[in-house]
Design a protein around this motif. Structure first.
Motif, PDB file in Angstrom:
ATOM      1  N   HIS A 256       0.813  -1.217   0.000  1.00  0.00           N
ATOM      2  CA  HIS A 256       0.000   0.000   0.000  1.00  0.00           C
ATOM      3  C   HIS A 256       0.846   1.267   0.000  1.00  0.00           C
ATOM      4  CE1 HIS A 256      -3.901   2.016   0.700  1.00  0.00           C
ATOM      5  NE2 HIS A 256      -3.166   2.919   1.319  1.00  0.00           N
ATOM      6  N   ASN A 257       1.959   1.237   0.701  1.00  0.00           N
ATOM      7  CA  ASN A 257       2.826   2.418   0.771  1.00  0.00           C
ATOM      8  C   ASN A 257       4.067   2.292  -0.098  1.00  0.00           C
ATOM      9  OD1 ASN A 257       1.196   3.815   2.670  1.00  0.00           O
ATOM     10  ND2 ASN A 257       2.007   2.532   4.307  1.00  0.00           N
ATOM     11  N   THR A 258       4.049   1.356  -1.034  1.00  0.00           N
ATOM     12  CA  THR A 258       5.191   1.131  -1.925  1.00  0.00           C
ATOM     13  C   THR A 258       4.867   1.665  -3.313  1.00  0.00           C
ATOM     14  OG1 THR A 258       5.801  -0.865  -0.705  1.00  0.00           O
ATOM     15  CG2 THR A 258       6.724  -0.602  -2.906  1.00  0.00           C
ATOM     16  N   LYS A 259       5.619   2.648  -3.750  1.00  0.00           N
ATOM     17  CA  LYS A 259       5.368   3.263  -5.049  1.00  0.00           C
ATOM     18  C   LYS A 259       5.445   2.225  -6.158  1.00  0.00           C
ATOM     19  CE  LYS A 259       6.954   6.950  -8.123  1.00  0.00           C
ATOM     20  NZ  LYS A 259       7.950   8.026  -8.347  1.00  0.00           N
ATOM     21  N   GLY A 260       4.384   2.148  -6.954  1.00  0.00           N
ATOM     22  CA  GLY A 260       4.367   1.239  -8.088  1.00  0.00           C
ATOM     23  C   GLY A 260       4.056  -0.203  -7.753  1.00  0.00           C
ATOM     24  N   GLY A 261       3.865  -0.527  -6.462  1.00  0.00           N
ATOM     25  CA  GLY A 261       3.611  -1.905  -6.060  1.00  0.00           C
ATOM     26  C   GLY A 261       2.152  -2.290  -6.235  1.00  0.00           C
ATOM     27  N   VAL A 262       1.922  -3.548  -6.615  1.00  0.00           N
ATOM     28  CA  VAL A 262       0.562  -4.061  -6.787  1.00  0.00           C
ATOM     29  C   VAL A 262       0.418  -5.401  -6.087  1.00  0.00           C
ATOM     30  CG1 VAL A 262       0.253  -2.891  -9.016  1.00  0.00           C
ATOM     31  CG2 VAL A 262       1.084  -5.266  -8.957  1.00  0.00           C
ATOM     32  N   ALA A 263      -0.828  -5.784  -5.829  1.00  0.00           N
ATOM     33  CA  ALA A 263      -1.117  -7.117  -5.296  1.00  0.00           C
ATOM     34  C   ALA A 263      -1.486  -8.031  -6.456  1.00  0.00           C
ATOM     35  CB  ALA A 263      -2.244  -7.058  -4.279  1.00  0.00           C
ATOM     36  N   PHE A 264      -0.936  -9.237  -6.436  1.00  0.00           N
ATOM     37  CA  PHE A 264      -1.155 -10.240  -7.481  1.00  0.00           C
ATOM     38  C   PHE A 264      -1.578 -11.527  -6.764  1.00  0.00           C
ATOM     39  CE2 PHE A 264       0.840 -13.095 -10.874  1.00  0.00           C
ATOM     40  CZ  PHE A 264      -0.164 -12.862 -11.791  1.00  0.00           C
ATOM     41  N   GLY A 265      -2.902 -11.681  -6.563  1.00  0.00           N
ATOM     42  CA  GLY A 265      -3.398 -12.788  -5.762  1.00  0.00           C
ATOM     43  C   GLY A 265      -3.310 -12.453  -4.283  1.00  0.00           C
ATOM     44  N   ALA A 266      -3.619 -13.402  -3.398  1.00  0.00           N
ATOM     45  CA  ALA A 266      -3.615 -14.825  -3.651  1.00  0.00           C
ATOM     46  C   ALA A 266      -5.009 -15.429  -3.805  1.00  0.00           C
ATOM     47  CB  ALA A 266      -2.923 -15.523  -2.474  1.00  0.00           C
ATOM     48  N   GLU A 267      -6.065 -14.655  -3.607  1.00  0.00           N
ATOM     49  CA  GLU A 267      -7.413 -15.181  -3.725  1.00  0.00           C
ATOM     50  C   GLU A 267      -8.124 -14.519  -4.892  1.00  0.00           C
ATOM     51  OE1 GLU A 267      -9.660 -14.315  -0.228  1.00  0.00           O
ATOM     52  OE2 GLU A 267      -9.312 -12.167  -0.338  1.00  0.00           O
ATOM     53  N   PHE A 268      -9.335 -14.982  -5.151  1.00  0.00           N
ATOM     54  CA  PHE A 268     -10.163 -14.388  -6.191  1.00  0.00           C
ATOM     55  C   PHE A 268     -11.305 -13.610  -5.535  1.00  0.00           C
ATOM     56  CE2 PHE A 268      -8.009 -17.926  -8.155  1.00  0.00           C
ATOM     57  CZ  PHE A 268      -7.612 -17.397  -9.379  1.00  0.00           C
ATOM     58  N   PRO A 269     -11.724 -12.506  -6.151  1.00  0.00           N
ATOM     59  CA  PRO A 269     -12.710 -11.625  -5.503  1.00  0.00           C
ATOM     60  C   PRO A 269     -13.990 -12.320  -5.077  1.00  0.00           C
ATOM     61  CG  PRO A 269     -11.745 -10.541  -7.412  1.00  0.00           C
ATOM     62  CD  PRO A 269     -11.247 -11.962  -7.439  1.00  0.00           C
ATOM     63  N   GLU A 270     -14.387 -13.359  -5.813  1.00  0.00           N
ATOM     64  CA  GLU A 270     -15.645 -14.031  -5.494  1.00  0.00           C
ATOM     65  C   GLU A 270     -15.521 -15.028  -4.347  1.00  0.00           C
ATOM     66  OE1 GLU A 270     -13.611 -16.504  -8.719  1.00  0.00           O
ATOM     67  OE2 GLU A 270     -13.923 -14.371  -8.285  1.00  0.00           O
ATOM     68  N   GLU A 271     -14.304 -15.291  -3.902  1.00  0.00           N
ATOM     69  CA  GLU A 271     -14.092 -16.258  -2.840  1.00  0.00           C
ATOM     70  C   GLU A 271     -14.288 -15.623  -1.463  1.00  0.00           C
ATOM     71  OE1 GLU A 271     -10.817 -19.410  -4.476  1.00  0.00           O
ATOM     72  OE2 GLU A 271     -10.055 -17.452  -3.856  1.00  0.00           O
ATOM     73  N   ASN A 272     -14.746 -16.424  -0.530  1.00  0.00           N
ATOM     74  CA  ASN A 272     -14.753 -16.035   0.883  1.00  0.00           C
ATOM     75  C   ASN A 272     -13.949 -17.079   1.639  1.00  0.00           C
ATOM     76  OD1 ASN A 272     -15.176 -15.119   3.464  1.00  0.00           O
ATOM     77  ND2 ASN A 272     -17.335 -15.688   3.550  1.00  0.00           N
ATOM     78  N   ASN A 273     -12.685 -16.757   1.891  1.00  0.00           N
ATOM     79  CA  ASN A 273     -11.770 -17.711   2.517  1.00  0.00           C
ATOM     80  C   ASN A 273     -11.679 -17.542   4.029  1.00  0.00           C
ATOM     81  OD1 ASN A 273     -10.641 -19.098   0.089  1.00  0.00           O
ATOM     82  ND2 ASN A 273     -10.062 -17.006  -0.445  1.00  0.00           N
TER      83      ASN A 273
END
Length: 429
Positions: free
Chosen positions: A381-398
């Motif tokens: 969140h505070n890292t310039k240019g950083g993104v999240a890639f996984g680990a879950e899918f939006p439709e999942e409730n883990n």
């Protein structure tokens, strides 16, 4: 792309992969800044030691950042072009589990245990991605780095310390969010508030344990010595709609018994998740609707103490949201004791880095990739240019941060293949 080779490799070694996952889940790595072992307690330290030892076993060049974090470089020399960042600490186990929280349990096609989705399961997937790249002799031209932190759940002090010692490379992704690519993260406000409290009938209130989780229990002790436990369902604080808030359920039930409780019932009606009754309720086209949850309510020292978790859209500022919620609480007789937060985080979806990750997603998953927005604060969140890639899918409730946290075997296998291919694409020939 090497999805076929990687898929065959991971299927062949799945028993070993799950043994590694069970090993790290068995370490109770709940952070504790007040523990004798600094900076984040014995559990966090043990988990980082485990991560460092594993990185060394893979032949990576490691470094320990004073118990805040550890990292390992694929090559001992050369500029690092990519960092994969994940955390080995977890939230407390809580109650209501069907399986032991600190032991990996495979049932109904799912892997259960604290950290299976956040973030120990993804961390093991990253380690095995590196192992697969090495053992399959996948050509890697650019140096990349795996970073493990020990305080993500406690406020990311680990990464503040790390970045002061070691700058991040130009590309950073974390398996601490959702697929396809999470390039937009809402802003966050965490605040505590209090007011003097006395009641002829209610002697003690104890609801919620951490500010970023929807409480599954609220215990009320009465002046006559009796006790009542109000049950709900826990969920991540950024996804209150997936839980059943025991604190707001209590407030709604007892709103006519006490003026302060009545005020909270007006501001936080049970079942409302967007903060509209507090004067919030904002949304925008990119990040969607905001969330607002009363997650802690306790009596202590003659005062009623509360905690609130807010995730707000990228077209609003921390100052705007803080001002509105502060005014709403003050109007009901409360004072804000502490408030901190983060501005929203956004990365251009047209960057080559993001587009490469989307191409990897499309080839591995076999469907069109797109950028998404969420309320969860990921590790970048505070890292310039950083993104999240996984680990879950939006439709999942883990059940992240809740009882019976899990990841499906199918999603775990996708994690393995996704991270191996992403590293190969970003750092290969």
């Amino acid at each position: 792309m090497y999805q076929k080779q990687f898929a065959e490799y991971f299927d062949k070694h799945m028993d070993e992969i799950l043994r590694d996952l069970d090993e790290i889940i068995s370490i109770e790595s709940v952070g504790d800044i007040n523990a004798p072992v600094k900076p984040f307690g014995e559990g966090s330290r043990k988990a980082l030691d485990w991560g460092k030892a594993y990185l060394e076993k893979l032949g990576m060049t490691t470094k320990d950042f004073d118990g805040y974090a550890v990292h390992g470089d694929f090559y001992p020399e050369g500029e690092c072009k990519l960092a994969v960042l994940s955390h080995l600490d977890t939230v407390p186990a809580g109650e209501g589990w069907s399986y032991p929280p600190f032991k990996l349990t495979k049932a109904d096609g799912k892997l259960f245990g604290r950290g299976t989705i956040d973030d120990k399961g993804p961390s093991v997937a990253v380690l095995w991605a590196v192992k697969a790249i090495k053992e399959l002799n996948i050509p890697i031209k650019k140096n990349f780095r795996v970073i493990f932190g020990g305080n993500e759940e406690g406020g990311c002090e680990d990464m503040e310390y790390y970045e002061n010692k070691q700058p991040f490379p130009e590309m950073v992704f974390t398996p601490d969010g959702s697929f396809p690519v999470l390039n937009c993260e809402k802003g966050m406000v965490h605040l505590t508030f209090s007011a003097e409290f006395s009641d002829d009938k209610i002697a003690e209130i104890n609801g919620g344990s951490v500010i970023n989780a929807i409480p599954d229990k609220c215990i009320v002790k009465f002046a006559d010595g009796s006790e009542k436990v109000i049950r709900g369902k826990s969920s991540h604080g950024s996804r209150p709609e997936n839980g059943d808030n025991a604190v707001t359920k209590f407030v709604a039930e007892y709103k006519n018994e006490n003026a302060l409780l009545g005020g909270l019932a007006e501001l936080f009606p049970h079942g409302e998740c967007n903060g509209k009754s507090c004067g919030l309720g904002f949304s925008d086209d990119v990040s969607g609707e905001m969330t607002c949850a009363l997650t802690i309510l306790k009596t202590e020292g003659g005062r009623l103490h509360g905690g609130i978790d807010i995730r707000f859209p990228i077209d609003k500022t921390l100052a705007e949201i803080s001002g509105i919620i502060t005014s709403a609480l003050e109007s009901k007789g409360f004072k804000v004791d502490e408030l901190d937060g983060m501005e929203p985080h956004y990365v251009d979806e047209n960057s080559e880095f993001v587009q490469t990750l989307l191409r990897v997603y499309e080839k591995v998953k076999g469907e069109k990739g797109k950028c998404i927005a969420e309320g969860g604060i990921t590790y970048v969140h505070n890292t310039k240019g950083g993104v999240a890639f996984g680990a879950e899918f939006p439709e999942e409730n883990n059940n992240m941060h809740g009882a019976d946290e899990h990841i499906s075997m199918e999603t775990f296998k996708i994690n393995l293949n996704m991270y191996a291919n992403a590293i190969a694409e970003l750092c290969g020939e």
